[in-house]
Design a protein around this motif. Structure first.
Motif, short mmCIF file in Angstrom:
data_model
loop_
_atom_site.label_atom_id
_atom_site.label_comp_id
_atom_site.label_asym_id
_atom_site.label_seq_id
_atom_site.Cartn_x
_atom_site.Cartn_y
_atom_site.Cartn_z
N ALA A 79 0.84 -1.20 0.00
CA ALA A 79 0.00 0.00 0.00
C ALA A 79 0.86 1.24 0.00
CB ALA A 79 -0.91 -0.01 1.22
N LEU A 80 1.95 1.26 0.81
CA LEU A 80 2.84 2.42 0.87
C LEU A 80 3.56 2.60 -0.46
CD1 LEU A 80 4.29 2.07 4.45
CD2 LEU A 80 2.61 3.75 3.67
N ALA A 81 3.97 1.49 -1.06
CA ALA A 81 4.70 1.58 -2.32
C ALA A 81 3.82 2.17 -3.42
CB ALA A 81 5.22 0.20 -2.73
N ALA A 99 -1.91 3.94 4.69
CA ALA A 99 -1.32 2.84 5.47
C ALA A 99 -2.36 2.28 6.43
CB ALA A 99 -0.12 3.34 6.24
N PRO A 100 -2.48 0.95 6.50
CA PRO A 100 -3.43 0.36 7.47
C PRO A 100 -2.88 0.49 8.89
CG PRO A 100 -2.22 -1.36 6.35
CD PRO A 100 -1.81 -0.08 5.69
N VAL A 101 -3.73 0.96 9.78
CA VAL A 101 -3.33 1.15 11.18
C VAL A 101 -4.47 0.73 12.10
CG1 VAL A 101 -1.73 3.06 10.68
CG2 VAL A 101 -4.14 3.55 11.21
N ARG A 143 5.60 2.35 10.36
CA ARG A 143 5.73 2.43 8.91
C ARG A 143 5.19 3.73 8.32
NH1 ARG A 143 3.70 -2.74 9.93
NH2 ARG A 143 5.11 -4.47 9.45
N LEU A 144 4.71 4.60 9.17
CA LEU A 144 4.04 5.81 8.67
C LEU A 144 5.05 6.79 8.08
CD1 LEU A 144 1.41 6.41 11.51
CD2 LEU A 144 1.02 5.50 9.21
N ARG A 145 4.70 7.34 6.90
CA ARG A 145 5.49 8.35 6.21
C ARG A 145 4.57 9.47 5.73
NH1 ARG A 145 8.29 5.27 8.27
NH2 ARG A 145 10.12 4.14 7.50
#
Length: 402
Positions: free
Chosen positions: A13-15, A20-22, A390-392
């Motif tokens: 998903a990030l790519a 992002a799933p949280v 993983r959050l950006r």
């Protein structure tokens, strides 16, 4: 198609530039208090080494290590053959004395009274005959027809008959009145003396049976069947483990204010993932002069585990004692903190639930699975607890069910 776990898709998903799933959790505000941990040891609530009162041969030994015993259960029996014979003889003697007392209390039977009355009648008749003969003997004597010896014999025979009559009448009165109260009291006393004698022998017999003084478990054996036990020798060691005490040395700086009955969290290193809540049972008012610590006893209920108990004497434990005043604090789950920067960071969910923002915070007290944070984070907000590593930017998220 097999469904993959949400966090396995996070990288993809990030790519692709998607959210992002949280997983998020609420921020709470409540009363907290600082706690200090101290190391302690699990001890039995009560431990006793049971000994024998008398000397004798161990005929039977029942106190096996690990066995549960109730109060009054037999741990061992000594040989008692001689005592049993003594008690049997004493009881036979008591039965005899009870019969003697019964006989005195019942008094004379009607047949015995009638027999005594008949004896009185015979004595009265004999007395009348002797009196008549004496009267006749005295008249001829005046005429000098019989000797003085014959008159004297008649007079003595009359006196004997009179005494026999009085004796028979007295015996009749005793039979009619029954035995004197003093004789009955003496018989009662003899019965009581014999009862006390039996009680003495039975007490000696009971002291040849060694019993548990309280409920618990046998933790040590000190004798066996066939051994010769001397008075005072240990037989078995009993420990009460249905409740246990965690005994921890607490620094003198934190003892002030501790009171019995206060609840204290307890953890046992050997039993991970579980916490107990005990109560302060005692604060021993005598410090270790070298460490300046006071023993504090926390009492816990000890759950059963199979045929035994979960908490064993000697286990390593920790108690967590409140050492400050309670105050209001904002708390987040510990998993919400992201470390590695100048300050810890939490990601706060926006009102629309589509983005998050990083908020630097200062940490404070740790309370169970939560931690105090100070910064622009308000109670009621939601923070990311899974997926935050993983959050950006731009911090777009997809909130998943917990």
């Amino acid at each position: 198609m097999r469904r993959l776990a949400p966090f396995l898709l996070a990288g993809a998903a990030l790519a692709q530039g998607g959210p992002a799933p949280v997983v998020v959790a609420p921020v709470v505000e409540r009363e907290v208090v600082a706690r200090r941990s101290f190391v302690g040891t699990v001890e039995a609530e009560r431990v006793s080494t049971v000994g024998g009162e008398v000397e004798g041969l161990v005929l039977e030994f029942l106190a096996k290590e690990g066995a549960r015993v109730a109060e009054g259960d037999v741990l061992a029996r000594l040989r008692t053959t001689t005592l049993e014979l003594q008690i049997a003889a004493a009881r036979a003697e008591l039965a005899l004395r009870n019969e003697e007392l019964k006989e005195l209390r019942n008094g004379s039977r009607p047949e015995e009274i009638e027999q005594e009355r008949a004896k009185v009648g015979q004595a009265r008749a004999e007395h009348e005959i002797r009196a008549w003969k004496l009267k006749n003997a005295e008249q001829p004597f005046q005429a000098a027809t019989i000797s003085e010896d014959e008159v004297r014999d008649a007079r003595l025979a009359a006196q004997v008959a009179a005494e026999k009559l009085r004796e028979a009448e007295a015996t009749l009165r005793l039979a009619e009145e029954g035995p004197r109260s003093e004789r009955i009291d003496q018989a009662v006393a003899r019965v009581k003396v014999q009862e006390a004698e039996i009680a003495r022998w039975e007490d000696r017999l009971e002291r040849h049976v060694i019993r548990a003084l309280f409920a618990g478990r046998v933790v040590a054996e000190h004798t066996e069947a066939g051994a010769w036990l001397k008075a005072g020798d240990p037989v078995a060691e009993i420990a009460a483990l249905d409740r246990v005490d965690v005994v921890a040395p607490v620094l003198e700086d934190y003892v002030h204010g501790l009171a019995t009955g206060v609840e204290v969290p307890v953890t046992i290193d050997a039993i991970a993932g579980r916490q107990w809540t005990g109560k302060i049972h005692a604060v021993v008012p005598r410090a270790d002069p070298r460490a300046r610590t006071f023993p504090v006893k926390i009492r816990l209920d000890n759950p059963a585990e199979g045929e035994g108990v979960l908490l064993k004497a000697g286990m390593f434990a920790r108690i967590h004692i409140a050492v400050g005043e309670s105050r209001r604090a904002v708390l987040v789950p510990k998993d919400a903190l992201v470390l590695g920067g100048p300050k810890p960071v939490v990601f706060v969910l926006s009102d629309d639930g589509k983005t998050v923002r990083p908020v630097p915070v200062e940490t404070g007290l740790a309370v169970d699975g939560e931690i105090e944070v100070r910064g622009p984070v308000a109670a009621g907000a939601k923070v990311v607890v899974r997926g935050n590593e993983r959050l950006r930017p731009p911090f777009e998220v997809q909130v998943l069910p917990e």
